[in-house]
Design a protein around this motif. Structure first.
Motif, PDB file in Angstrom:
ATOM      1  N   PRO A 125       0.918  -1.309  -0.181  1.00 14.99           N
ATOM      2  CA  PRO A 125       0.035  -0.094   0.024  1.00 14.99           C
ATOM      3  C   PRO A 125       1.031   1.211   0.057  1.00 14.99           C
ATOM      4  O   PRO A 125       0.381   2.220  -0.544  1.00 14.99           O
ATOM      5  N   SER A 126       1.883   0.918   0.541  1.00 18.98           N
ATOM      6  CA  SER A 126       2.790   2.314   0.524  1.00 18.98           C
ATOM      7  C   SER A 126       3.509   2.698  -0.468  1.00 18.98           C
ATOM      8  O   SER A 126       4.182   3.739  -0.651  1.00 18.98           O
ATOM      9  N   VAL A 127       3.673   1.560  -1.386  1.00 19.90           N
ATOM     10  CA  VAL A 127       4.337   1.863  -2.701  1.00 19.90           C
ATOM     11  C   VAL A 127       3.466   2.161  -3.824  1.00 19.90           C
ATOM     12  O   VAL A 127       4.086   2.759  -4.836  1.00 19.90           O
ATOM     13  N   ILE A 172       7.496  -2.675   6.939  1.00 18.27           N
ATOM     14  CA  ILE A 172       8.860  -1.875   6.886  1.00 18.27           C
ATOM     15  C   ILE A 172       8.463  -0.334   7.390  1.00 18.27           C
ATOM     16  O   ILE A 172       9.523   0.085   8.144  1.00 18.27           O
ATOM     17  N   PRO A 173       7.545   0.219   6.775  1.00 21.68           N
ATOM     18  CA  PRO A 173       7.497   1.731   7.344  1.00 21.68           C
ATOM     19  C   PRO A 173       7.132   1.810   8.797  1.00 21.68           C
ATOM     20  O   PRO A 173       7.830   2.893   9.246  1.00 21.68           O
ATOM     21  N   LEU A 211      -2.687   0.935   7.211  1.00 17.80           N
ATOM     22  CA  LEU A 211      -1.937   0.595   5.748  1.00 17.80           C
ATOM     23  C   LEU A 211      -2.856   1.427   4.727  1.00 17.80           C
ATOM     24  O   LEU A 211      -2.244   1.321   3.474  1.00 17.80           O
ATOM     25  N   ASP A 212      -4.007   1.974   4.887  1.00 22.57           N
ATOM     26  CA  ASP A 212      -4.703   2.583   3.855  1.00 22.57           C
ATOM     27  C   ASP A 212      -4.133   3.889   3.516  1.00 22.57           C
ATOM     28  O   ASP A 212      -4.279   4.758   4.292  1.00 22.57           O
ATOM     29  N   VAL A 213      -3.566   4.149   2.535  1.00 26.31           N
ATOM     30  CA  VAL A 213      -2.686   5.359   2.153  1.00 26.31           C
ATOM     31  C   VAL A 213      -3.856   6.450   1.945  1.00 26.31           C
ATOM     32  O   VAL A 213      -3.842   7.626   2.188  1.00 26.31           O
ATOM     33  N   ALA A 214      -5.103   6.083   1.353  1.00 26.20           N
ATOM     34  CA  ALA A 214      -5.984   7.139   0.786  1.00 26.20           C
ATOM     35  C   ALA A 214      -6.586   7.744   2.089  1.00 26.20           C
ATOM     36  O   ALA A 214      -6.940   8.924   2.454  1.00 26.20           O
ATOM     37  N   TRP A 232       1.973  12.532   9.665  1.00 20.72           N
ATOM     38  CA  TRP A 232       2.110  11.358   8.857  1.00 20.72           C
ATOM     39  C   TRP A 232       3.454  11.042   8.974  1.00 20.72           C
ATOM     40  O   TRP A 232       4.382  11.836   8.084  1.00 20.72           O
ATOM     41  N   PHE A 233       3.846   9.841   9.600  1.00 22.08           N
ATOM     42  CA  PHE A 233       5.302   9.023   9.196  1.00 22.08           C
ATOM     43  C   PHE A 233       4.872   8.331   8.037  1.00 22.08           C
ATOM     44  O   PHE A 233       4.249   7.215   8.076  1.00 22.08           O
ATOM     45  N   THR A 234       5.612   8.497   6.596  1.00 23.26           N
ATOM     46  CA  THR A 234       5.304   7.886   5.745  1.00 23.26           C
ATOM     47  C   THR A 234       6.629   7.595   4.461  1.00 23.26           C
ATOM     48  O   THR A 234       7.260   8.557   4.692  1.00 23.26           O
ATOM     49  N   PRO A 235       6.775   6.598   3.832  1.00 16.99           N
ATOM     50  CA  PRO A 235       7.593   6.567   2.904  1.00 16.99           C
ATOM     51  C   PRO A 235       7.134   7.694   1.986  1.00 16.99           C
ATOM     52  O   PRO A 235       6.230   7.873   1.696  1.00 16.99           O
ATOM     53  N   LEU A 236       8.440   8.391   1.333  1.00 14.87           N
ATOM     54  CA  LEU A 236       8.091   9.501   0.746  1.00 14.87           C
ATOM     55  C   LEU A 236       7.218   9.487  -0.676  1.00 14.87           C
ATOM     56  O   LEU A 236       6.479  10.288  -0.847  1.00 14.87           O
ATOM     57  N   GLY A 237       7.666   8.248  -1.184  1.00 16.11           N
ATOM     58  CA  GLY A 237       6.686   8.019  -2.357  1.00 16.11           C
ATOM     59  C   GLY A 237       5.151   7.951  -2.378  1.00 16.11           C
ATOM     60  O   GLY A 237       4.363   8.341  -3.117  1.00 16.11           O
TER      61      GLY A 237
END
Length: 317
Positions: free
Chosen positions: A115-117, A217-218, A242-245, A258-263
């Protein structure tokens, strides 16, 4: 850690094994439950058990372990599964050839993605692929890394956009690095911390947080980053998802951080609907890449999609 080599199959295996044996093994591997495998194959559960017993007798080894958590393949079962998938794929291609290619319009690409990718990588790649291969139906599964890799290994997915796993979870899989991305700390425009020349981690923890779920991993990167400051996530005022939206909308409509992978936030950051705080996150880079079965002979449309991803990765770098 490498698995011990599996002994060669008995000489009579090739003469006596049938497609129904291989289909049964694949169904059990993918469903991880004898009852669901039986339903999928339109058989009774005793018939599935009998077919598995025949296959184990032909192979001379235990292929499936049954327990309270369902049915799982042994190491020997996983090795045979890889061959079974290739055989059944070849039979499917032969059927398509005999039908004069009439099944091409029903071709399907089965993708998995974290979901984060997915938000950063898939929309543009899928749009380009849709123009090049309009006859192909794409199905996308988003889930944590471990179940995605298990589905990939069992043949339910053709490719996964995710992260490399521990060696014991990478047996039979190959990983191609596309990019390494770091953790970002993100808020809405106008947030009290937005626009500051330097954000304080202590100030960040005064606000509600949005983080990924445990075991991802995030989340590990977030916990490790805070630990490097001698801190940990507060026990209250945090949303784990895990829901990015959902995460991005919560952050856009509140003072949450929000702590999140940049992408995962790249498009919002580019459009100005979210902003990245001036809080460096060194040491949080994690590789993102493409995973496929090592022995998979991917169809042309799958290889074309992978080429789209590689092109996108090259432009991003």
């Amino acid at each position: 850690m490498t698995r011990p080599a599996v002994p060669a199959l008995p000489s009579g295996f090739a003469r006596n094994v049938q497609l129904r044996h291989l289909r049964c093994l694949v169904a059990v591997a993918q469903e991880r439950n004898l009852a669901r495998a039986a339903e999928r194959l339109a058989l009774s559960q005793p018939a599935v058990s009998k077919t598995l017993a025949e296959l184990e007798a032909l192979s001379g080894r235990r292929l499936v372990e049954r327990g309270r958590k369902g049915a799982r393949l042994t190491a020997a079962g996983e090795d045979l599964l890889a061959h079974a998938l290739r055989v059944l794929d070849a039979v499917g291609e032969a059927a398509e050839s005999m039908e004069g290619g009439t099944r091409a319009a029903g071709a399907r690409l089965r993708l998995g993605a974290l979901p984060s990718v997915a938000p950063a990588w898939l929309p543009r790649a899928l749009a380009a692929f849709g123009q090049a291969q309009p006859q192909v139906t794409v199905t996308l599964t988003t889930a944590p890394n471990a179940p995605l890799l298990e589905s990939l290994r069992s043949g339910q997915l053709d490719a996964v956009l995710g992260r490399i796993a521990d060696p014991q979870h990478m047996a039979g899989l190959s990983f191609e690095l596309l990019q390494a991305e770091s953790l970002a700390v993100v808020t809405r425009p106008g947030h009290p911390l937005a626009g500051l020349p330097a954000a304080s981690i202590h100030a960040v923890l005064e606000y509600p947080l949005v983080v990924y779920g445990e075991g991802t991993i995030p989340r590990h990167s977030t916990d490790s980053f805070l630990s490097s400051w001698g801190l940990k996530l507060p026990a209250t005022r945090r949303l784990e998802t895990l829901d990015v939206a959902v995460a991005r909308l919560v952050v856009r409509d509140s003072d949450s951080v929000w702590f999140t992978p940049l992408g995962a936030a790249a498009d919002d950051l580019a459009q100005g609907t979210l902003v990245r705080l001036a809080l460096p996150t060194p040491g949080t880079e994690e590789p993102v890449g493409l995973l496929v079965r090592s022995d998979a002979d991917l169809p042309v449309h799958a290889r074309e999609f992978i080429a789209q991803l590689r092109t996108l990765a090259g432009r991003s770098r």
